[in-house]
Design a protein around this motif. Structure first.
Motif, PDB file in Angstrom:
ATOM      1  N   HIS A   6      -1.611   9.199  -7.000  1.00  0.00           N
ATOM      2  CA  HIS A   6      -1.770   7.924  -5.441  1.00  0.00           C
ATOM      3  C   HIS A   6      -3.509   7.723  -5.838  1.00  0.00           C
ATOM      4  CE1 HIS A   6      -2.263   7.369  -1.567  1.00  0.00           C
ATOM      5  NE2 HIS A   6      -2.879   6.539  -1.964  1.00  0.00           N
TER       6      HIS A   6
ATOM      7  N   PRO B 279      -0.755   5.058   5.575  1.00  0.00           N
ATOM      8  CA  PRO B 279       0.540   4.860   6.816  1.00  0.00           C
ATOM      9  C   PRO B 279      -0.067   5.633   8.544  1.00  0.00           C
ATOM     10  CG  PRO B 279       1.057   6.109   5.245  1.00  0.00           C
ATOM     11  CD  PRO B 279       0.003   5.831   4.719  1.00  0.00           C
TER      12      PRO B 279
ATOM     13  N   ALA C 142       0.817  -1.389  -0.529  1.00  0.00           N
ATOM     14  CA  ALA C 142       0.277   0.212   0.456  1.00  0.00           C
ATOM     15  C   ALA C 142       0.817   0.794  -0.327  1.00  0.00           C
ATOM     16  CB  ALA C 142      -1.090   0.111   1.422  1.00  0.00           C
ATOM     17  N   CYS C 143       0.099   2.947  -0.108  1.00  0.00           N
ATOM     18  CA  CYS C 143       1.242   4.099  -0.239  1.00  0.00           C
ATOM     19  C   CYS C 143       2.206   3.481   1.020  1.00  0.00           C
ATOM     20  CB  CYS C 143       0.182   4.910  -0.453  1.00  0.00           C
ATOM     21  SG  CYS C 143      -1.296   4.901   1.269  1.00  0.00           S
TER      22      CYS C 143
ATOM     23  N   GLU D 188      -1.553  10.258   7.203  1.00  0.00           N
ATOM     24  CA  GLU D 188      -0.991  10.822   5.958  1.00  0.00           C
ATOM     25  C   GLU D 188      -0.048  11.243   5.598  1.00  0.00           C
ATOM     26  OE1 GLU D 188      -3.641  12.289   4.803  1.00  0.00           O
ATOM     27  OE2 GLU D 188      -4.832  12.521   6.361  1.00  0.00           O
TER      28      GLU D 188
ATOM     29  N   ARG E 254     -10.403  -3.433  10.883  1.00  0.00           N
ATOM     30  CA  ARG E 254      -9.312  -3.018  11.026  1.00  0.00           C
ATOM     31  C   ARG E 254      -8.219  -2.433  12.018  1.00  0.00           C
ATOM     32  NH1 ARG E 254      -9.371   1.171   6.242  1.00  0.00           N
ATOM     33  NH2 ARG E 254     -10.838   0.219   5.076  1.00  0.00           N
TER      34      ARG E 254
ATOM     35  N   PHE F 244      -6.618  -5.373   7.050  1.00  0.00           N
ATOM     36  CA  PHE F 244      -8.118  -5.527   6.066  1.00  0.00           C
ATOM     37  C   PHE F 244      -9.133  -6.290   6.469  1.00  0.00           C
ATOM     38  CE2 PHE F 244      -7.063  -0.662   4.421  1.00  0.00           C
ATOM     39  CZ  PHE F 244      -5.811  -1.042   5.126  1.00  0.00           C
TER      40      PHE F 244
END
Ligand SMILES: N[C@@H](CCC(=O)N[C@@H](CS)C(=O)NCC(=O)O)C(=O)O
Length: 207
Positions: free
Chosen positions: A108, A56, A9-10, A68, A37, A32
């Motif tokens: 993104h 994150p 993931a990011c 963020e 979560r 997830f």
């Protein structure tokens, strides 16, 4: 410090920045499961990041939580003795910020609809087309130097690499973008990047 992440993931971008910056961080994988979560420690991740339960998130040694990706990356850069951003105040510093913002808001978030399994094929096609058109600009910029803001790796490279890995996941070919393809291999061949991928159980795609 503890970085909450999901593989690929990011959150991979602050992970790479931490490894590049030689900053000791612990990792906590967030699972997830439908609407639920859960962190590796069994906490409800919506409590850790009440903004939307997304990764994150970074838990500082003080217990405070930063969220963020862009803010987390800048925090990590400022904790490191390795140079991961151009000199503050220089034009190239603002170029790096320009990239961080462009990657975040235009690339993104451009991918976000593709993560919706109910998206129609028509919308999927339109979404991919829009991303590919944004990449035409990235392609031309990467023809000028090895990394986004010059010939040295900086924080926006960790972010761009992470997001562009998703093209594989969504079956989007980068074949027409030779500079981007070479760049992905260049970033992926870095030891810190390989380490972060390994720690998240991810494959290398480009080297
Ligand atoms: N605004 C956040 C967005 C982070 C984000 O999009 N995280 C994704 C993974 S790449 C996520 O956790 N998605 C789950 C969700 O939104 O429910 C940031 O820039 O850090």
């Amino acid at each position: 410090m503890k970085l909450y992440y999901a593989p690929g993931a990011c959150s991979l971008s602050p992970h790479i920045v931490a490894r590049e910056g030689k900053i000791a961080i612990e990792l906590s994988r967030v699972t997830f499961d439908g609407a639920k979560r859960t962190t590796a420690e069994g906490e409800d991740f919506f409590v850790v990041n009440p903004k939307g339960g997304y990764v994150p998130a970074l838990r500082l040694d003080s217990g405070d939580v930063l969220s963020e990706g862009v803010a987390i990356i800048h925090y990590l850069v400022d904790q490191s003795s390795v140079t991961l951003m151009p000199e503050k105040g220089s034009l190239v510093y603002y170029r790096a910020l320009e990239w961080m913002t462009y990657i975040s808001s235009e690339i993104h978030k451009g991918f976000s609809p593709l993560f919706n399994p109910t998206l129609s094929d028509e919308l999927k096609g339109q979404t991919k087309e829009k991303i590919m058109s944004r990449l035409a600009y990235v392609e031309s910029e990467l023809g000028k130097h090895q990394y986004l803001v010059g010939d040295s790796f900086t924080a926006p490279d960790a972010y761009l690499y992470t997001i562009l890995r998703w093209t594989k996941q969504f079956g989007m070919s980068l074949e027409e973008y030779a500079n981007i393809t070479a760049y992905m291999a260049r970033v992926e061949s870095r030891e810190a990047v390989k380490q972060a991928l390994k720690e998240e159980g991810l494959e290398t795609f480009y080297v």
